[in-house]
Motif scaffolding. Structure first.
Motif, short mmCIF file in Angstrom:
data_model
loop_
_atom_site.label_atom_id
_atom_site.label_comp_id
_atom_site.label_asym_id
_atom_site.label_seq_id
_atom_site.Cartn_x
_atom_site.Cartn_y
_atom_site.Cartn_z
N GLU A 89 9.76 25.23 37.17
CA GLU A 89 10.44 26.51 36.95
C GLU A 89 9.47 27.61 36.54
O GLU A 89 9.77 28.81 36.72
N ILE A 90 8.32 27.24 35.99
CA ILE A 90 7.37 28.28 35.58
C ILE A 90 6.82 29.05 36.77
O ILE A 90 6.26 30.14 36.61
N LEU A 91 7.01 28.52 37.98
CA LEU A 91 6.57 29.23 39.18
C LEU A 91 7.48 30.40 39.54
O LEU A 91 7.17 31.18 40.44
N GLU A 92 8.61 30.53 38.85
CA GLU A 92 9.55 31.61 39.15
C GLU A 92 9.06 32.97 38.64
O GLU A 92 9.71 33.99 38.86
N GLY A 93 7.92 32.98 37.97
CA GLY A 93 7.31 34.23 37.52
C GLY A 93 5.81 34.15 37.67
O GLY A 93 5.26 33.19 38.21
N GLU A 94 5.12 35.17 37.20
CA GLU A 94 3.66 35.18 37.24
C GLU A 94 3.09 34.21 36.22
O GLU A 94 3.62 34.06 35.11
N LEU A 95 1.99 33.56 36.59
CA LEU A 95 1.36 32.58 35.72
C LEU A 95 -0.11 32.92 35.53
O LEU A 95 -0.77 33.41 36.46
N PRO A 96 -0.66 32.63 34.35
CA PRO A 96 -2.10 32.83 34.15
C PRO A 96 -2.89 31.72 34.83
O PRO A 96 -2.36 30.64 35.11
N PRO A 97 -4.16 31.94 35.10
CA PRO A 97 -4.99 30.89 35.71
C PRO A 97 -5.07 29.67 34.80
O PRO A 97 -4.95 29.76 33.58
N GLY A 98 -5.28 28.51 35.43
CA GLY A 98 -5.50 27.28 34.67
C GLY A 98 -4.27 26.47 34.36
O GLY A 98 -4.37 25.34 33.89
N VAL A 99 -3.09 27.03 34.62
CA VAL A 99 -1.84 26.30 34.36
C VAL A 99 -1.66 25.22 35.42
O VAL A 99 -1.98 25.41 36.59
N ALA A 100 -1.14 24.06 35.00
CA ALA A 100 -0.80 22.98 35.94
C ALA A 100 0.72 22.85 35.99
O ALA A 100 1.41 23.06 34.98
N VAL A 101 1.22 22.48 37.16
CA VAL A 101 2.66 22.48 37.42
C VAL A 101 3.12 21.07 37.73
O VAL A 101 2.55 20.38 38.58
N ALA A 102 4.20 20.63 37.06
CA ALA A 102 4.86 19.36 37.37
C ALA A 102 6.01 19.64 38.32
O ALA A 102 7.00 20.28 37.94
N SER A 103 5.88 19.20 39.54
CA SER A 103 6.88 19.47 40.58
C SER A 103 7.95 18.40 40.54
O SER A 103 7.74 17.27 41.00
N TRP A 104 9.13 18.75 40.01
CA TRP A 104 10.19 17.75 39.85
C TRP A 104 11.39 18.01 40.75
O TRP A 104 12.10 17.07 41.11
N ARG A 105 11.62 19.25 41.15
CA ARG A 105 12.77 19.56 42.02
C ARG A 105 12.35 19.36 43.47
O ARG A 105 12.20 20.30 44.23
#
Length: 544
Positions: A360-376
């Motif tokens: 869900e954090i991809l629904e807005g702007e993110l700073p560099p270095g963030v990692a995303v857990a893709s669950w949906r």
């Protein structure tokens, strides 16, 4: 051809003539290898064999030799056994440890029992094994917020992860239904947020309630013990403090964190609370202090901050929140959530760590270095990789191990779509449609164990195993190395007897045993078509 006893399946293995008997003269030697690994191997072999197996500096004629060989690569190992002894070479500490795990699997399953077995002849068959993992992140997420798991059970779960070459425990420590880690600056987080007065039974709004308090938390000394225990077994513990949604337990402890400032109780029903954190600077400061204590306890490169399922209704209806949105020049409530995540992520980054959050954090702007857990599903993985973010894949329809295991009518509290053993084994963390550069952003994957319906350690066993065995092999081996029928034979003939020896209460092949069922407590099953349509609606905002 792969040695039939090993799980996960190694890259290459073959039998060779002869064997290496273990006896009173056998020693363990670790020239240049970690003493902790040698001590662990000694502790693993001693109970069932009854042998002293001293760790010595000088190699004897009957020795298990552990050594580092960096050119093998991270977590890779080479094991060679025969009449003259056993030699385990590892590309690093993790590789040596995994070579020791392979050694145990070459012995009879009773090696995993905790008392001396006098009628067994202990001998390592001749073999050469060369092995290395496909992915660097091979994980399991354990939710201890919905149902608390005592420390001893977390340590046992780590042992089972390490046995299967899983190296990342994502520990979900906070949610609407409980706060499970001591924060000394804010003691009410556990004093108040660490327990609830009752718990929902089942998955629907009309389900029964068990009017029995539930609670528990880990002291900071407990956490240090868990982290150290894991590190000795090659497992990194990644903590998660879920914000700005899934935070009702924190708001119950400190009402000033909420939008309305009303006194709440810790949530007693499953699902998502409508109560979110407010966006005041004082709330950001509060959680800066929380994350500082978390980072002092957990040395992991990644620090989880959730970011999932954050309802916006309170923000939309609250004049103060709307004032803050305007003052900060933000477009809407989604932008406010991104603002919140970015502020915490920046604080974490200042201390040399990286934020890890749900897709869900991809629904807005993110700073560099963030990692995303893709669950949906895998939409988050594709979107994140294309946007230049690292990914951990954990699609719910493949690796959510709280989902029902079959269409069997006795599956306990059946949730969502079936995730069968075959489904888990077919898991590939790298989605289709990525370039080579984008695919390199996929760090690996993990299985997720949400604990709404896992109210005892026995039920954790039932939901996790043997599907976690399948996920472990999927994360260790490339798709071209995997064959489900061959895996099934190896699992049922060779590996489940090991789990029996340990005492793991896994789901039998034929379906749940009578005491593994939950008669009269309904779930929320879904068809694959309905589930796919639901997820398509949920990920519409992040589709590229």
């Amino acid at each position: 051809m792969s040695h039939p006893r090993l799980l996960p399946r190694p890259v290459a293995a073959r039998s060779v003539p002869g064997e290496f008997p273990l006896d009173a003269a056998t020693t363990i030697t670790a020239p240049g290898a970690p003493a902790t690994t040698a001590a662990w191997l000694q502790s693993a072999l001693r109970p069932a064999t009854g042998l002293p197996l001293p760790v010595t500096d000088e190699q004897s004629e009957s020795a298990i030799v552990l050594t580092l060989r960096p050119e093998l690569g991270p977590e890779a190992y080479r094991l060679e056994s025969g009449p003259t002894g056993v030699r385990i070479e590892g590309g690093d500490t993790g590789g040596v440890f995994y070579g020791c795990q392979a050694l145990l699997q070459l012995l009879p399953p009773r090696i995993y029992r905790n008392s001396r077995i006098s009628d067994e002849r202990w001998a390592v068959p001749g073999a050469v094994v060369e092995d290395a993992p496909r992915f660097g992140w091979r994980g399991a997420m354990l939710d201890v917020a919905r149902h608390f798991l005592p420390k001893r059970e977390v340590l046992r779960f780590i042992d089972l992860m390490a046995m299967h070459r899983l190296n990342t425990l994502h520990l979900h420590l906070t949610d609407d239904q409980g706060w499970r880690v001591e924060i000394r600056r804010f003691p009410r987080l556990t004093e108040t947020g660490g327990w609830r007065r009752s718990s929902q039974l089942g998955s629907t709004i009309d389900d029964l309630t068990e009017d029995r308090p539930h609670g528990g938390y880990y002291t900071q000394d407990d956490i240090r013990e868990i982290v150290a225990h894991a590190a000795e077994r090659g497992v990194t513990v990644v903590p998660e403090i879920d914000v700005p949604g899934h935070s009702q337990a924190a708001i119950a402890a400190y009402p000033e964190l909420g939008v309305t400032h009303e006194q709440l109780e810790v949530m007693t029903r499953w699902g998502v609370s409508p109560h979110t954190l407010n966006a005041e600077e004082s709330t950001i400061d509060f959680f800066r202090h929380v994350f500082d204590e978390i980072m002092a306890l957990f040395p992991s490169a990644f620090i989880g901050m959730g970011g999932d399922e954050c309802p916006k209704d309170q923000w939309k209806g609250d004049p103060r929140t709307q004032e803050l949105i305007a003052e900060r020049g933000l477009a809407d409530e989604n932008a406010l959530q991104s603002w919140f995540i970015t502020r915490i992520a920046a604080h974490v980054a200042e201390r040399g760590r990286r934020v890890f959050g749900w897709d869900e954090i991809l629904e807005g702007e993110l700073p560099p270095g963030v990692a995303v857990a893709s669950w949906r599903g895998m939409t988050g993985a594709v979107t994140a990789a294309r946007r230049g973010f690292d990914v951990v894949s954990c699609p719910d329809d493949q690796v959510y191990l709280d989902y029902r295991q079959s269409e069997h009518p006795d599956e306990p509290i059946p949730v969502s779509v079936p995730v069968t053993l075959a489904d888990a084994y077919a898991f590939d963390p790298v989605p289709d449609g990525l370039s080579d550069e984008q695919a390199a952003r996929v760090l690996g994957g993990q299985a997720n164990l949400w604990s709404e319906h896992m109210d005892t350690p026995r039920m954790v066993d039932y939901y996790a195993f043997p599907r976690l065995c399948a996920v472990a092999e999927a994360l260790w081996c490339g798709p071209d190395q995997r064959h489900f029928d061959e895996f099934s034979t190896r699992l049922y003939d060779a590996h489940l007897p090991r789990l029996d020896a340990i005492g793991v209460e896994y789901r039998p092949r034929t379906g749940p045993l009578p005491w593994q069922t939950r008669p009269g407590i309904v779930g929320a099953p879904a068809t694959k078509a309905d589930h796919e349509a639901h997820m398509n609606r949920r990920v519409a905002a992040i589709r590229s």
